[in-house]
Motif scaffolding. Structure first.
Motif, mmCIF file in Angstrom:
data_model
loop_
_atom_site.group_PDB
_atom_site.id
_atom_site.type_symbol
_atom_site.label_atom_id
_atom_site.label_comp_id
_atom_site.label_asym_id
_atom_site.label_seq_id
_atom_site.Cartn_x
_atom_site.Cartn_y
_atom_site.Cartn_z
ATOM 1 N N ASP A 117 0.913 -1.105 0.004
ATOM 2 C CA ASP A 117 0.219 0.129 0.111
ATOM 3 C C ASP A 117 0.892 1.193 -0.075
ATOM 4 O O ASP A 117 1.800 1.200 0.819
ATOM 5 C CB ASP A 117 -0.859 0.021 1.187
ATOM 6 C CG ASP A 117 -1.562 1.145 1.266
ATOM 7 O OD1 ASP A 117 -2.311 1.482 0.312
ATOM 8 O OD2 ASP A 117 -1.907 1.811 2.327
ATOM 9 N N CYS A 118 0.715 2.231 -0.976
ATOM 10 C CA CYS A 118 1.698 3.320 -0.974
ATOM 11 C C CYS A 118 0.732 4.660 -1.154
ATOM 12 O O CYS A 118 0.227 5.112 -2.073
ATOM 13 C CB CYS A 118 2.300 3.148 -2.246
ATOM 14 S SG CYS A 118 3.552 4.560 -2.623
ATOM 15 N N SER A 132 6.272 12.063 -2.275
ATOM 16 C CA SER A 132 6.421 11.382 -0.741
ATOM 17 C C SER A 132 5.405 10.236 -0.863
ATOM 18 O O SER A 132 4.426 10.183 -1.332
ATOM 19 C CB SER A 132 6.188 12.465 0.355
ATOM 20 O OG SER A 132 6.871 13.592 0.230
ATOM 21 N N PHE A 133 6.276 9.194 -0.149
ATOM 22 C CA PHE A 133 5.591 7.755 -0.326
ATOM 23 C C PHE A 133 5.416 7.358 1.509
ATOM 24 O O PHE A 133 6.478 7.279 1.896
ATOM 25 C CB PHE A 133 5.942 6.860 -1.097
ATOM 26 C CG PHE A 133 6.168 7.161 -2.357
ATOM 27 C CD1 PHE A 133 5.002 7.167 -3.263
ATOM 28 C CD2 PHE A 133 7.434 7.448 -3.226
ATOM 29 C CE1 PHE A 133 5.016 7.797 -4.715
ATOM 30 C CE2 PHE A 133 7.511 7.813 -4.452
ATOM 31 C CZ PHE A 133 6.314 7.951 -5.040
ATOM 32 N N MET A 134 4.258 6.837 1.625
ATOM 33 C CA MET A 134 4.166 6.188 2.864
ATOM 34 C C MET A 134 3.675 4.793 2.593
ATOM 35 O O MET A 134 2.514 4.409 2.306
ATOM 36 C CB MET A 134 3.146 6.737 3.822
ATOM 37 C CG MET A 134 3.064 6.228 5.237
ATOM 38 S SD MET A 134 2.144 7.197 6.540
ATOM 39 C CE MET A 134 0.591 6.910 5.921
ATOM 40 N N ILE A 135 4.626 3.667 2.753
ATOM 41 C CA ILE A 135 4.374 2.356 2.104
ATOM 42 C C ILE A 135 4.184 1.565 3.263
ATOM 43 O O ILE A 135 5.001 1.496 4.174
ATOM 44 C CB ILE A 135 5.727 2.041 1.401
ATOM 45 C CG1 ILE A 135 6.042 3.080 0.305
ATOM 46 C CG2 ILE A 135 5.527 0.974 0.702
ATOM 47 C CD1 ILE A 135 7.374 3.373 0.230
ATOM 48 N N GLY A 136 3.143 0.623 3.085
ATOM 49 C CA GLY A 136 2.668 -0.479 4.108
ATOM 50 C C GLY A 136 2.942 -1.804 3.488
ATOM 51 O O GLY A 136 2.742 -1.767 2.133
ATOM 52 N N GLY A 137 3.115 -2.769 4.198
ATOM 53 C CA GLY A 137 3.107 -4.149 3.618
ATOM 54 C C GLY A 137 4.371 -4.812 4.091
ATOM 55 O O GLY A 137 5.067 -4.475 5.065
ATOM 56 N N ASP A 138 4.604 -6.169 3.529
ATOM 57 C CA ASP A 138 5.527 -7.000 4.359
ATOM 58 C C ASP A 138 6.900 -6.285 3.691
ATOM 59 O O ASP A 138 7.340 -6.040 2.703
ATOM 60 C CB ASP A 138 5.613 -8.307 3.274
ATOM 61 C CG ASP A 138 4.238 -8.884 3.938
ATOM 62 O OD1 ASP A 138 3.847 -9.112 5.025
ATOM 63 O OD2 ASP A 138 3.590 -9.983 3.041
ATOM 64 N N LYS A 139 7.623 -6.136 4.814
ATOM 65 C CA LYS A 139 9.187 -5.713 4.619
ATOM 66 C C LYS A 139 10.173 -6.383 3.673
ATOM 67 O O LYS A 139 10.765 -5.705 2.787
ATOM 68 C CB LYS A 139 9.954 -5.807 6.212
ATOM 69 C CG LYS A 139 11.432 -5.313 6.043
ATOM 70 C CD LYS A 139 11.491 -3.836 6.165
ATOM 71 C CE LYS A 139 13.013 -3.403 6.354
ATOM 72 N NZ LYS A 139 13.757 -3.267 5.155
ATOM 73 N N SER A 147 14.390 0.351 -4.303
ATOM 74 C CA SER A 147 15.042 1.246 -5.263
ATOM 75 C C SER A 147 14.159 1.975 -6.092
ATOM 76 O O SER A 147 14.299 3.001 -6.599
ATOM 77 C CB SER A 147 15.979 0.319 -6.114
ATOM 78 O OG SER A 147 15.200 -0.772 -7.063
ATOM 79 N N LEU A 148 12.756 1.608 -6.319
ATOM 80 C CA LEU A 148 11.782 2.237 -7.129
ATOM 81 C C LEU A 148 11.321 3.329 -6.416
ATOM 82 O O LEU A 148 11.346 4.366 -6.934
ATOM 83 C CB LEU A 148 10.771 1.097 -7.624
ATOM 84 C CG LEU A 148 9.278 1.716 -8.229
ATOM 85 C CD1 LEU A 148 9.912 2.202 -9.520
ATOM 86 C CD2 LEU A 148 8.576 0.570 -8.282
ATOM 87 N N PHE A 149 10.959 2.976 -5.147
ATOM 88 C CA PHE A 149 10.622 4.190 -4.239
ATOM 89 C C PHE A 149 11.788 5.303 -4.131
ATOM 90 O O PHE A 149 11.323 6.579 -4.029
ATOM 91 C CB PHE A 149 10.130 3.699 -2.864
ATOM 92 C CG PHE A 149 8.836 2.781 -3.105
ATOM 93 C CD1 PHE A 149 7.740 3.341 -3.338
ATOM 94 C CD2 PHE A 149 8.737 1.633 -2.715
ATOM 95 C CE1 PHE A 149 6.530 2.549 -3.388
ATOM 96 C CE2 PHE A 149 7.866 0.654 -2.858
ATOM 97 C CZ PHE A 149 6.536 1.241 -3.072
ATOM 98 N N SER A 150 12.816 4.683 -3.865
ATOM 99 C CA SER A 150 14.130 5.840 -3.826
ATOM 100 C C SER A 150 14.221 6.743 -4.760
ATOM 101 O O SER A 150 14.369 7.837 -4.845
ATOM 102 C CB SER A 150 15.165 4.991 -3.409
ATOM 103 O OG SER A 150 16.383 5.805 -3.407
#
Length: 159
Positions: A117-118, A132-139, A147-150
């Motif tokens: 979830d992003c 800006s992204f707040m990401i939830g899910g399995d680590k 690397s995509l989010f970065s």
């Protein structure tokens, strides 16, 4: 890296262009895309349907949903399930309500498909030049696509 973007409206299109700027290969699909957008050469390879999009991507596939939250997100996820394979990753960038995200997570997990979830913030300018992204899910799944989010986020713009 390849990413399939589903939803090429203002946010999805700008996020896709941001990906291209970072040398990410983008394939896109939008049920309501106009002929004019198809003719523009953004180097987004636009597919005519979900099946074609899925068949184009290498496994494990990364699909980033940029469709409105609620019924539409649920419908897209349900349409994707029979097309995806175990280990594929779906990123919901549409700011879905957390209770919906929990339902989507369970639905995908039953099919061994991963969900992140992003929450996406910054509007169209952020999508294009650094959101800006707040990401939830399995680590461990986040680690696969960090690397995509970065690449797409403003400096220190994801967590």
């Amino acid at each position: 890296m390849q990413v399939g973007v589903i939803g090429l409206g203002k946010m999805g299109m700008n996020l896709s262009l941001n990906m291209i700027d970072h040398e990410i290969e983008v394939y896109g699909y939008d049920k309501f895309i106009t002929t004019d957008v198809k003719k523009q050469n953004h180097t987004i390879i636009i597919k005519d349907n979900l099946k074609d999009l899925i068949e184009t991507l290498k496994q494990p596939r990364i699909l980033w949903l940029m469709v409105p939250s609620g019924t539409i997100t649920k419908s897209v996820i349900e349409d994707l399930i029979p097309l995806l394979d175990e280990g594929d990753i779906v990123i919901d960038g549409g700011n879905s309500r957390y209770t919906d995200t929990l339902i989507h997570y369970e639905l995908l997990q039953k099919n061994n498909i991963h969900l992140l979830d992003c929450g996406t913030s910054g509007g169209v300018v952020g999508a294009r030049h650094g959101a800006s992204f707040m990401i939830g899910g399995d680590k461990e799944i986040f680690d696969v696509v960090e690397s995509l989010f970065s690449a797409l986020a403003v400096q220190d713009g994801y967590a």
